[in-house]
Structure formats: C-alpha cells, structure tokens
Design a protein around this motif. Sequence first.
Motif, PDB file in Angstrom:
ATOM      1  N   ASP A 352       0.824  -1.206   0.000  1.00  0.00           N
ATOM      2  CA  ASP A 352       0.000   0.000   0.000  1.00  0.00           C
ATOM      3  C   ASP A 352       0.856   1.253   0.000  1.00  0.00           C
ATOM      4  OD1 ASP A 352       0.608  -1.154   2.664  1.00  0.00           O
ATOM      5  OD2 ASP A 352      -0.173   0.772   3.378  1.00  0.00           O
ATOM      6  N   ARG A 353       0.238   2.335  -0.419  1.00  0.00           N
ATOM      7  CA  ARG A 353       0.895   3.641  -0.386  1.00  0.00           C
ATOM      8  C   ARG A 353      -0.099   4.678   0.140  1.00  0.00           C
ATOM      9  NH1 ARG A 353       1.890   4.312  -6.798  1.00  0.00           N
ATOM     10  NH2 ARG A 353       2.489   2.143  -6.468  1.00  0.00           N
ATOM     11  N   PRO A 354       0.383   5.733   0.775  1.00  0.00           N
ATOM     12  CA  PRO A 354      -0.549   6.733   1.321  1.00  0.00           C
ATOM     13  C   PRO A 354      -1.236   7.530   0.219  1.00  0.00           C
ATOM     14  CG  PRO A 354       1.726   7.432   1.614  1.00  0.00           C
ATOM     15  CD  PRO A 354       1.773   6.033   1.103  1.00  0.00           C
ATOM     16  N   ASP A 355      -2.477   7.954   0.521  1.00  0.00           N
ATOM     17  CA  ASP A 355      -3.255   8.809  -0.395  1.00  0.00           C
ATOM     18  C   ASP A 355      -3.275   8.210  -1.800  1.00  0.00           C
ATOM     19  OD1 ASP A 355      -4.831  10.971  -1.059  1.00  0.00           O
ATOM     20  OD2 ASP A 355      -3.136  12.296  -1.503  1.00  0.00           O
ATOM     21  N   ALA A 356      -3.559   6.922  -1.893  1.00  0.00           N
ATOM     22  CA  ALA A 356      -3.462   6.186  -3.159  1.00  0.00           C
ATOM     23  C   ALA A 356      -4.573   6.579  -4.124  1.00  0.00           C
ATOM     24  CB  ALA A 356      -3.519   4.683  -2.896  1.00  0.00           C
ATOM     25  N   GLY A 357      -4.222   6.597  -5.396  1.00  0.00           N
ATOM     26  CA  GLY A 357      -5.181   6.949  -6.433  1.00  0.00           C
ATOM     27  C   GLY A 357      -6.111   5.823  -6.839  1.00  0.00           C
ATOM     28  N   THR A 358      -5.761   4.563  -6.489  1.00  0.00           N
ATOM     29  CA  THR A 358      -6.629   3.422  -6.757  1.00  0.00           C
ATOM     30  C   THR A 358      -6.736   2.580  -5.491  1.00  0.00           C
ATOM     31  OG1 THR A 358      -4.877   1.899  -7.453  1.00  0.00           O
ATOM     32  CG2 THR A 358      -5.815   3.337  -9.151  1.00  0.00           C
ATOM     33  N   GLU A 359      -7.814   1.800  -5.390  1.00  0.00           N
ATOM     34  CA  GLU A 359      -7.988   0.953  -4.205  1.00  0.00           C
ATOM     35  C   GLU A 359      -6.875  -0.090  -4.108  1.00  0.00           C
ATOM     36  OE1 GLU A 359     -11.212  -2.152  -2.221  1.00  0.00           O
ATOM     37  OE2 GLU A 359     -11.877  -0.727  -3.761  1.00  0.00           O
ATOM     38  N   GLU A 360      -6.453  -0.621  -5.261  1.00  0.00           N
ATOM     39  CA  GLU A 360      -5.391  -1.622  -5.237  1.00  0.00           C
ATOM     40  C   GLU A 360      -4.108  -1.047  -4.655  1.00  0.00           C
ATOM     41  OE1 GLU A 360      -3.647  -5.056  -8.228  1.00  0.00           O
ATOM     42  OE2 GLU A 360      -4.408  -3.179  -9.082  1.00  0.00           O
ATOM     43  N   GLN A 361      -3.787   0.208  -5.006  1.00  0.00           N
ATOM     44  CA  GLN A 361      -2.581   0.835  -4.489  1.00  0.00           C
ATOM     45  C   GLN A 361      -2.703   1.196  -3.013  1.00  0.00           C
ATOM     46  OE1 GLN A 361      -2.089   4.133  -7.171  1.00  0.00           O
ATOM     47  NE2 GLN A 361      -1.028   2.901  -8.720  1.00  0.00           N
ATOM     48  N   ALA A 362      -3.911   1.152  -2.480  1.00  0.00           N
ATOM     49  CA  ALA A 362      -4.128   1.434  -1.062  1.00  0.00           C
ATOM     50  C   ALA A 362      -4.136   0.160  -0.219  1.00  0.00           C
ATOM     51  CB  ALA A 362      -5.447   2.177  -0.880  1.00  0.00           C
ATOM     52  N   SER A 363      -3.880  -0.990  -0.837  1.00  0.00           N
ATOM     53  CA  SER A 363      -4.078  -2.268  -0.157  1.00  0.00           C
ATOM     54  C   SER A 363      -2.771  -3.006   0.100  1.00  0.00           C
ATOM     55  CB  SER A 363      -5.009  -3.151  -0.981  1.00  0.00           C
ATOM     56  OG  SER A 363      -6.275  -2.546  -1.128  1.00  0.00           O
ATOM     57  N   ALA A 364      -2.741  -3.747   1.205  1.00  0.00           N
ATOM     58  CA  ALA A 364      -1.648  -4.645   1.559  1.00  0.00           C
ATOM     59  C   ALA A 364      -2.190  -6.070   1.596  1.00  0.00           C
ATOM     60  CB  ALA A 364      -1.065  -4.267   2.920  1.00  0.00           C
ATOM     61  N   LEU A 365      -1.287  -7.048   1.613  1.00  0.00           N
ATOM     62  CA  LEU A 365      -1.677  -8.452   1.608  1.00  0.00           C
ATOM     63  C   LEU A 365      -1.116  -9.150   2.848  1.00  0.00           C
ATOM     64  CD1 LEU A 365      -1.052  -9.345  -2.156  1.00  0.00           C
ATOM     65  CD2 LEU A 365      -3.239  -8.822  -1.050  1.00  0.00           C
ATOM     66  N   LEU A 366      -2.007  -9.804   3.579  1.00  0.00           N
ATOM     67  CA  LEU A 366      -1.635 -10.577   4.767  1.00  0.00           C
ATOM     68  C   LEU A 366      -1.837 -12.061   4.426  1.00  0.00           C
ATOM     69  CD1 LEU A 366      -0.889 -10.773   7.806  1.00  0.00           C
ATOM     70  CD2 LEU A 366      -3.361 -10.664   8.276  1.00  0.00           C
ATOM     71  N   ARG A 367      -0.750 -12.810   4.459  1.00  0.00           N
ATOM     72  CA  ARG A 367      -0.781 -14.200   4.014  1.00  0.00           C
ATOM     73  C   ARG A 367      -0.548 -15.116   5.211  1.00  0.00           C
ATOM     74  NH1 ARG A 367       3.862 -16.961   0.864  1.00  0.00           N
ATOM     75  NH2 ARG A 367       2.897 -18.639  -0.315  1.00  0.00           N
TER      76      ARG A 367
END
Length: 571
Positions: A352-367
């Motif tokens: 993820d990145r702050p103030d992301a322009g897309t939802e995907e760029q605002a997301s992290a993955l927990l595995r």
Amino acid sequence: MSGLSADPGLIRIGNCSGFYGDRFGAMREMLEGGQLDVLTGDYLAELTMLILGRDRMKDPGLGYAKTFLRQLEDCLGPALERNVRIVTNAGGLNPAALAEKVRELAARLGLEVRVGYVDGDDLTGRAAELDLGSPLTANAYLGAWGIAECLEAGADVVVTGRVTDASVVVGPAAAHFGWKRTDYNRLAGAVVAGHVIECGTQATGGNFAFFTELSDLGRPGFPLAEIRADGSSVITKHEGTGGAVTVDTVAAQLMYEIQGARYAGPDVTARLDTVELAADGPDRVSIRGVEGEPPPPTVKVSLNTIGGFRNEMEFILTGLDIEEKAALARRQLESWLPERPAELDWTLARLDRPDAGTEEQASALLRCVVRDPDPNKVGRAFSSVAVELALASYPGCSFTAPPGNGSPYGVYRPGYVDAAEVSHAAHRPAGCQVLVGGPSETRELTEVPEPGLPEPLPSGPTERVPLGAIALARSGDKGGDANIGVWVRTDDQWRWLVHTLTVDRLRELLPETATLEVTRHVLPNLRALNFLISGLLGAGVAYQARFDPQAKGLGEWLRSRYLDIPLELLP
C-alpha cells in the motif's frame, strides 16, 4: 571417432528446453534454424522430480516428461533427416519407459530410429541401505559416460534419468572427440559450456538484469555451444533469432545456481575462477581457460519426500491502520481454529501507499500459510474458519481466493553416497547393456582461498543510488539454499564492488539473510562475487518457505537496494 559431426575438430550442440514446460516449439525452431550436430533438452529440476514421483505413484508406467514425446512426434523425422542426435534427461524417473515410447512413436511414424537410454540413478530401493532414509524419490546425479556410450553405439536418441544438467552436453562432446575420463580440462570446459546453455534462453537475454539494453527480446532464440577438441567453446544462437549472446548474458547464466569457485560434478570439478569470457563477433562469446580437477569422492543424490499437507489464505487489507488490521486478523484466526497446525506462518506485504489513487494501491496483503502431517488440520478446518472472519473482523475484510482444501507439499534435501556405490547402465540401441562405473580418481572438495584483492578505489564524491545502476545479478535455488551472483563491467567498478559488498553489507541490504549463514566467493576473471545463502528456502522449492520459493528475484531485490556509489563509476 563416432561421427557425431562432419567436422572432427568441432561439434555444435544446441538446447531446446530449460525446464519441464519450456517453449513447446523450440525443438523444431532449433532443428530448422541452422546447423546442429546434437540437440539437447533439460526437463528436470528438484521440483520436477517430485512431480514425476507423484505421477509414478498413480501409474508405475509414468515418471517421465510427457511433453518431450509430443515434441518428438513433430520433430523426429526432421532430426533424422538432418542427422541431428537428440540427448535429453526427459526420462526422469523412468527412462526405460520413455525409450520404449520413443520406439513406438517411431514405428507409428514409419521411421527407423536407434534409441539408447541411461539409468542406474534411481537409488530409492537402496535408500535405507545407503543411509538416505525413506524418500519418495532418491536419484543420484549421474555423469556423461553412459550418454557417450550410447552415442558411440550409434544411438539417434538418448534418454536418461537424473544426470547433471551439463552431462547432456558433455556426453556428446566426449563421444565425438574420444576424450578420456582423466581429460579434466577438456571435460571442465564442456561442463561450463553445458551449464551456460542448459537453461535455454537464460543465455540469450532471458532474465537478464540489463534487459533494457537488448533491442530484440520479444522471442529470444535458444543457445548452442560450438565445442572444440581442447574443451574451449563459443556460445551462440541461430542467425535471425531474437535475444542476444553477449559476455554479460553468458556470465549471467554462468553465475546461476552455483555454490563456489569449484563447480563439482560426477565426472570433473570445474574451476569457475579460471573461466575466461570474450566477445567473438556478433552473438558469439568464447569460453576459454577452464581448468578441471578430479571429481569429489561422493555423488550427490536428489531426495524428495512428501512432507505433509499445506494450505494458505490471503487477506486484503485496505486503507488506514494496516498493522492494526493485520494484528486483529491474526489474533482472531489463531484463536478461532479448533486445532493449531504444526506450522502457522504469517507474512504481511506492505504494497500500500498513502493517499493512493486506486484501491489496489491502497491495499496490503496478509498471508497465512499452514502445514501439518494431518490433512484435516489444514483443510477446510483452516480455510473456512478464515472466511468466517469476513463479517467479524477488520473493516473492509476480504480475500484473494475462496477457501480450499489443503494439498500435499514436498520436502527436498540433498544426500551424498560414495561414488563407488553408483554405477549407471548404458542401454545401447542394439539391446545390450554396458555398466559404467565410478571415477578412477577423486579429490576431496575444499574451498578455494580468496584471491588477492585489487587496491580499493580512492575515496571521492558519491551518489546514493541503487546497486543495479552499475551491477548485474542473477540468483537461483540450490535445494534449501539460494545463491546470488553479482558482477560489474569495468576494473574500477570491480575495485569498488569487491571491497564494498561484503557478507556483512549483504546482510544489511537483505535483512531476510541476517540470521543465516552466508558465504562469499570471489571470481576475479568475471569481476564477480557469488553469495551462497544457506537455509533461505527452507526445505526446498516445494516447501514454499517464502513468496519467491526459487529465489529468482533475490538478485533483483539486491540490485534495487541503495548504496553510496562513487560518481566516477556511474554511467
């Protein structure tokens, strides 16, 4: 002289497969693209042996690479017309069955073909006797002499079980030139040539760190080696094919999946610190100066077992409070499980990145990955509980895939047996069998002392940039270990690299290696360093200890890390 080539002083050996699943049309491309004497294919890897072992459990008549047969159906005729011998390790765990299938195929096509095969690598039935445990598969890495025996007996096609990857090249060269088993320098030269072409297009620009320099990487051609009687060679490719053969693309493959300056095999130990690479014209690189030593007294054995059962679920975490969301999901899942599996591992990928322009760029993955000998503990009892969190956990809870059942996973480990315990059998086309014994001379493997280092580069102004601004790298897996080869192009860059990229600095740059054993090997002729990282991959590729289970991207991660590099070294 066996007549493998019309030229007594040269043999042209090509490759058409670097792994089980490589480009299907490559066999025909290589046969039609230019002159060849021998065409080889490498279909085996540690993971492949496990896959073939599971095939054989279902059907004892299987255990070989079925793709090879489909390729041969299209290409056997053209190969015979062009007098190109075919040598491959596609026999896997059942070379006798594959050899019979090739004969049946030829009969159906109305072709006369002389088929030889090599076995003796399968030690599964002797595993307990040899102190190898109770593996699913146990296969010794055989050498080149069984292949040479079949070719000298006139075989058009030779299939083998588990031989070293380079043996499919060394065998034809030894047969053509009449090399003896003590011609160590010649054999070592052929081993290096075989190592360079064994992985197909990785020698012609595939997986190349400076790929943006290559003008035509759309469909790289497969490589071939022109080997001479003294063991020297030229690596090239058919004219008009894509990709490129340069000193760096050859060095990249030379650094792949090696351990140290001594590259040991069952026939010879090649000294990689003696290799000299030089441009020899467009898409031509010469390999000279390779020195060889007697092989070690033990033969490596590939051991695969079913380690248990495995499953995973991946949570998507979006927006704010990522760490807190991950902690909640982890706490809930572990407390909701009816029984805790033997292994339960979590990784959080902060994509993820702050103030992301897309939802995907605002997301992290927990595995979450679980393993256990009991399939019930890692089946729906695990994945369904994870899904039950969907309406009861962190805001925005979702998953990358629906729940599923666990599946078996493999564990790889190397074994070693006395070379005298392994004799491979060459089955000649006429039907007779010739036993090929172990080496008459061996030498214990020892580390090559670190050579004298050049003077450090004088201090001067620097810029903080990625290591990859000047350095190339190639990484891969060796069982549970990983290697990273790093090299540069100029003498001054080498003076800086060899003094800067120490084991301690590597551990700083790659924190995953901080607690692991790391060994550095210096290869001045190539301006290269090779790092062997022990245990990074757990119990091997099939174990999937990390998200990059074969360490393919490890070198690129290292190249992306920032260092203070002298301005005078930057392009």
